[in-house]
Design an enzyme around this catalytic site. Sequence first.
Site, PDB file in Angstrom:
ATOM      1  N   ASP A  65       0.815  -1.219   0.000  1.00 20.41           N
ATOM      2  CA  ASP A  65       0.000   0.000   0.000  1.00 20.41           C
ATOM      3  C   ASP A  65       0.849   1.270   0.000  1.00 20.41           C
ATOM      4  O   ASP A  65       0.318   2.377  -0.060  1.00 20.41           O
ATOM      5  CB  ASP A  65      -0.997  -0.012   1.174  1.00 20.41           C
ATOM      6  CG  ASP A  65      -0.325  -0.164   2.530  1.00 20.41           C
ATOM      7  OD1 ASP A  65       0.659  -0.925   2.636  1.00 20.41           O
ATOM      8  OD2 ASP A  65      -0.778   0.472   3.493  1.00 20.41           O
ATOM      9  N   HIS A 139       8.639  -0.667  12.323  1.00 26.99           N
ATOM     10  CA  HIS A 139       7.541  -1.371  11.685  1.00 26.99           C
ATOM     11  C   HIS A 139       7.938  -2.841  11.517  1.00 26.99           C
ATOM     12  O   HIS A 139       9.047  -3.226  11.858  1.00 26.99           O
ATOM     13  CB  HIS A 139       7.226  -0.685  10.347  1.00 26.99           C
ATOM     14  CG  HIS A 139       5.868  -0.991   9.819  1.00 26.99           C
ATOM     15  ND1 HIS A 139       4.750  -1.069  10.603  1.00 26.99           N
ATOM     16  CD2 HIS A 139       5.426  -1.230   8.553  1.00 26.99           C
ATOM     17  CE1 HIS A 139       3.701  -1.354   9.847  1.00 26.99           C
ATOM     18  NE2 HIS A 139       4.084  -1.461   8.609  1.00 26.99           N
ATOM     19  N   ASP A 209       4.744   4.232   8.408  1.00 23.81           N
ATOM     20  CA  ASP A 209       4.037   3.288   9.277  1.00 23.81           C
ATOM     21  C   ASP A 209       4.919   2.977  10.466  1.00 23.81           C
ATOM     22  O   ASP A 209       6.067   2.550  10.287  1.00 23.81           O
ATOM     23  CB  ASP A 209       3.742   1.985   8.528  1.00 23.81           C
ATOM     24  CG  ASP A 209       2.610   2.145   7.529  1.00 23.81           C
ATOM     25  OD1 ASP A 209       2.176   3.286   7.301  1.00 23.81           O
ATOM     26  OD2 ASP A 209       2.159   1.125   6.975  1.00 23.81           O
TER      27      ASP A 209
END
Lengths: 300, 300
Positions: A65, A139, A209
């Site tokens: 994404d 992450h 993220d």
Amino acid sequence: MFGVTILGNNSAVPAHDRHPTAQAVTIAGEVLLLDCGEGTQMQIKNYHVKRSRITRIFISHLHGDHYFGLIGLISSMALINRTTPLHLYGPAPLKELIDLQLSVSDSILPYELIFHPLEGPAVLVQTAKYRIETFPVEHKIPCYGFLIRENHAPRKIDPDLTRQYEVPQAYFEKLQWGADYQTKDGRLLKNEMLTVPGRKNLSYAYCADTLFTDSFLPFIKQVDVLYHESTYLDDFAEQAKNRFHSTAKQAAMIAERAEVGRLLLGHFSSKFKGVQPFEAEARAVFPYTDLSQEGVTYLV
Amino acid sequence: MFGVTILGNNSAVPAHDRHPTAQAVTIAGEVLLLDCGEGTQMQIKNYHVKRSRITRIFISHLHGDHYFGLIGLISSMALINRTTPLHLYGPAPLKELIDLQLSVSDSILPYELIFHPLEGPAVLVQTAKYRIETFPVEHKIPCYGFLIRENHAPRKIDPDLTRQYEVPQAYFEKLQWGADYQTKDGRLLKNEMLTVPGRKNLSYAYCADTLFTDSFLPFIKQVDVLYHESTYLDDFAEQAKNRFHSTAKQAAMIAERAEVGRLLLGHFSSKFKGVQPFEAEARAVFPYTDLSQEGVTYLV
């Protein structure tokens, strides 16, 4: 001053008319892309971001994404015969992926694609007008944040003096960025004679993220605008932790500890149809919080 | 009867609100995807195609506008915890690409992805309800067309007889597909007693990207609906040839020679804002021609 246009504010699965992550930073006449989820080339068109002005693309990590739209954009740039070099910054395996995708389609790019693998904290770009640093965040897989800082804000021109010395308008931009000026009769006027210092250097931090963590606080200290992910509301703090994501409340705590000017929230999980509760939750901790909305350009 | 929903009808660079190539064929309760350009997972959502019903994906060739949306769709299926196996048909290098993309994101799919490399003309699938063949077309890189044919159309139920023998409604679908029926008192009624033959087996041919050529004519002979690319108008025949594409007129000539029922045009070049002229040009040669429009389901 510069602008950050949100092209996608959703997490993994596109939903509720929200798109995967991508942002366009317009600074000093250039466009810098931060991440490039699927459909970014369409979003660029929808929101009138100038594709030809994209000079650098930064990919934070290799979850789809955040980069599945990259190869499409690179290919379209080739099809419309771009010749300007393009700088690409991302985790090392990205190079192999792009090379393989180009090779199976028997494609040769008509422009130079210059790849810069990301590693540790580092200064990635230093131009006359801006400076870009990267720093690791936490992450599931290696992931990087980016810090964009005006190198020096444009100086302010003194209109009376430039009129007096007959400086042509075409030269004003050079003056703003520190150049001296030679008059028609050969006299050199130092920049400081014609201009005064501009605003302070503004900065934007994009944290990609990440888990809720203080580990990268030194890199984002006192930035003017901070983008911090908030995949979940705090009711899902356990799930956020397990998946190496953050909640709106946690994002606000980071914003407060880093003493930033303003917080932008994004990377909303598809499980939330409406995202207003994210704003309320974060504002209770850090009042200068806004939801990042697709198509909106936030000024830094 | 089955349906073909157009998800993208544009060639390489997305433009004019047209998307790269993808089509959803709904047959016997399943959805088959033909090509999967960038943004297909969003288009599926926009046009209410049931993602969970996708059983097979066919990729004609490895030019990006035909497959850049595949990895996003595969990944989203994983994120929503699909467990049903998925069959993927495409040129051999596609496997390596997908494997690499999954490995850099440290992903393991929760469902089985069964890859079938394409080669020469071949029967790819043969089920009770449909049959899918592939055939090579002529493009810059290896490229395949697909032929979908109902295996046998559902038989027609005789309502008087099923009432007389008290066949429950729940059994009707089985009857339509050829099953015999055992009555409550143990008597076996042969299918032919309760049903009559249905319509003829209908067929759809998708020719992907191709030069104007008769080479695959035998495979598409007398299909009910033919999708043939028409990247250009005939004024650009030279350019079409150089780029291994076809014009609207050429597509119509193929439709006529193949004696098909209906022709659908698509894969329009971004240089054309309006595409009505494609229809006019083709209809002059083959009257049963329509433009493929995104979001429209064409019945076969």
